[in-house]
Design a protein around this motif. Sequence first.
Motif, short mmCIF file in Angstrom:
data_model
loop_
_atom_site.label_atom_id
_atom_site.label_comp_id
_atom_site.label_asym_id
_atom_site.label_seq_id
_atom_site.Cartn_x
_atom_site.Cartn_y
_atom_site.Cartn_z
N SER A 152 0.84 -1.21 0.00
CA SER A 152 0.00 0.00 0.00
C SER A 152 0.86 1.25 0.00
O SER A 152 0.40 2.33 -0.31
CB SER A 152 -0.91 0.01 1.23
OG SER A 152 -1.87 -1.00 1.12
N GLY A 153 2.12 1.07 0.37
CA GLY A 153 3.03 2.20 0.35
C GLY A 153 4.23 1.97 1.24
O GLY A 153 4.30 1.01 1.99
N GLU A 154 5.16 2.88 1.09
CA GLU A 154 6.36 2.88 1.93
C GLU A 154 6.81 4.30 2.10
O GLU A 154 6.52 5.16 1.27
CB GLU A 154 7.47 2.03 1.33
CG GLU A 154 8.06 2.60 0.06
CD GLU A 154 9.14 1.70 -0.55
OE1 GLU A 154 9.04 0.48 -0.48
OE2 GLU A 154 10.08 2.28 -1.12
N MET A 155 7.49 4.54 3.18
CA MET A 155 8.05 5.87 3.40
C MET A 155 9.37 5.76 4.13
O MET A 155 9.57 4.86 4.93
CB MET A 155 7.07 6.78 4.15
CG MET A 155 6.69 6.33 5.53
SD MET A 155 5.50 7.46 6.34
CE MET A 155 6.46 8.92 6.60
N VAL A 156 10.26 6.67 3.79
CA VAL A 156 11.56 6.76 4.43
C VAL A 156 11.72 8.20 4.88
O VAL A 156 11.55 9.14 4.09
CB VAL A 156 12.70 6.37 3.46
CG1 VAL A 156 14.05 6.54 4.13
CG2 VAL A 156 12.51 4.96 2.93
N VAL A 157 12.02 8.38 6.15
CA VAL A 157 12.11 9.71 6.75
C VAL A 157 13.47 9.88 7.39
O VAL A 157 13.96 8.98 8.09
CB VAL A 157 11.00 9.90 7.81
CG1 VAL A 157 11.13 11.23 8.50
CG2 VAL A 157 9.63 9.75 7.17
N THR A 158 14.08 11.04 7.18
CA THR A 158 15.33 11.37 7.85
C THR A 158 15.01 12.04 9.18
O THR A 158 14.26 13.01 9.23
CB THR A 158 16.19 12.32 6.99
OG1 THR A 158 16.56 11.64 5.79
CG2 THR A 158 17.44 12.76 7.73
N ALA A 159 15.57 11.48 10.23
CA ALA A 159 15.42 12.05 11.57
C ALA A 159 16.61 11.57 12.40
O ALA A 159 16.81 10.37 12.57
CB ALA A 159 14.10 11.61 12.20
N HIS A 160 17.41 12.49 12.88
CA HIS A 160 18.65 12.14 13.56
C HIS A 160 18.46 11.85 15.05
O HIS A 160 18.91 10.83 15.54
CB HIS A 160 19.69 13.26 13.40
CG HIS A 160 20.06 13.51 11.97
ND1 HIS A 160 21.02 12.77 11.33
CD2 HIS A 160 19.59 14.38 11.05
CE1 HIS A 160 21.14 13.18 10.07
NE2 HIS A 160 20.27 14.16 9.88
N GLU A 161 17.83 12.73 15.76
CA GLU A 161 17.70 12.60 17.21
C GLU A 161 16.41 11.89 17.59
O GLU A 161 15.41 12.00 16.89
CB GLU A 161 17.73 13.99 17.86
CG GLU A 161 19.00 14.78 17.58
CD GLU A 161 20.26 14.09 18.08
OE1 GLU A 161 20.22 13.47 19.17
OE2 GLU A 161 21.29 14.15 17.38
N LYS A 162 16.42 11.21 18.72
CA LYS A 162 15.23 10.51 19.20
C LYS A 162 14.06 11.49 19.32
O LYS A 162 14.17 12.54 19.92
CB LYS A 162 15.50 9.87 20.57
CG LYS A 162 14.32 9.11 21.11
CD LYS A 162 14.63 8.47 22.45
CE LYS A 162 13.42 7.71 22.95
NZ LYS A 162 13.68 7.09 24.26
N GLY A 163 12.95 11.13 18.69
CA GLY A 163 11.74 11.94 18.76
C GLY A 163 11.70 13.11 17.81
O GLY A 163 10.70 13.83 17.75
N GLU A 164 12.75 13.32 17.05
CA GLU A 164 12.84 14.46 16.13
C GLU A 164 11.69 14.49 15.14
O GLU A 164 11.20 15.56 14.76
CB GLU A 164 14.18 14.41 15.39
CG GLU A 164 14.40 15.50 14.37
CD GLU A 164 15.72 15.36 13.63
OE1 GLU A 164 15.81 15.90 12.51
OE2 GLU A 164 16.65 14.73 14.15
N VAL A 165 11.22 13.33 14.72
CA VAL A 165 10.17 13.26 13.71
C VAL A 165 8.86 13.88 14.21
O VAL A 165 8.01 14.27 13.42
CB VAL A 165 9.99 11.81 13.22
CG1 VAL A 165 9.23 10.99 14.24
CG2 VAL A 165 9.31 11.76 11.88
N SER A 166 8.72 14.01 15.52
CA SER A 166 7.48 14.59 16.07
C SER A 166 7.30 16.04 15.64
O SER A 166 6.20 16.58 15.71
CB SER A 166 7.46 14.48 17.60
OG SER A 166 8.48 15.28 18.17
N LYS A 167 8.38 16.66 15.18
CA LYS A 167 8.31 18.05 14.71
C LYS A 167 8.16 18.13 13.19
O LYS A 167 8.14 19.22 12.64
CB LYS A 167 9.58 18.79 15.13
CG LYS A 167 9.76 18.87 16.63
CD LYS A 167 11.09 19.46 17.00
CE LYS A 167 11.30 19.31 18.50
NZ LYS A 167 12.70 19.35 18.85
N ASN A 168 8.06 16.99 12.53
CA ASN A 168 7.97 16.95 11.08
C ASN A 168 6.52 16.64 10.68
O ASN A 168 6.13 15.48 10.50
CB ASN A 168 8.93 15.87 10.53
CG ASN A 168 8.99 15.82 9.03
OD1 ASN A 168 8.06 16.25 8.34
ND2 ASN A 168 10.06 15.25 8.51
#
Length: 183
Positions: A152-168
């Motif tokens: 159904s899909g795939e995604m790759v996200v760059t996030a360096h620090e733990k929890g950083e993706v919460s701001k993306n």
Amino acid sequence: MSNILVATGSPRKGGNTELLMDEALRGAAEAGAETEKIFIDDLDIKPCKGCGACLRDEVEWCAQEDDMIDLYPKILLADGIMLGTPIYWWGPSAQLKLFFDRWYALMGKHRDKMKGKKTALICAMGDTNPKTARHTTGMFQDAFSYLSMPMSGEMVVTAHEKGEVSKNKEALDEAFALGKNMV
């Protein structure tokens, strides 16, 4: 009603992979699916021994008696399976690879039951080069194709620090939409 199983292969609770997977779960639930999340690092799953007992019907699932035995029925009951992993050294986490290697037990008498299940892959990585994820995404694309399980899909996200993706917000919205698309 759809039943979506989510397996998180990060060893880090509250990390970027888990945050993205939780958002995908939220999307699937909002679309009306029943959902269940497995945090693989909490389980006792041993590596595949390659003994082939599962293919010779000597056992129902696997000759090894570990937590994977309880997961096989959940995998078969799921209408969709989402896998999440950080990218470590151009590949999936050891936890997710271990879990996925044990799917070998589903290749015998259970293989037809895998056909048609929807799949999705979510990866978080500390690199900005898209080529870093290609081995992991390619491995799962090929495996799901082999099993006749459409992605159904795939995604790759760059996030360096733990929890950083919460701001993306863009990544969180994409994960939510991916989960919704699973239903």
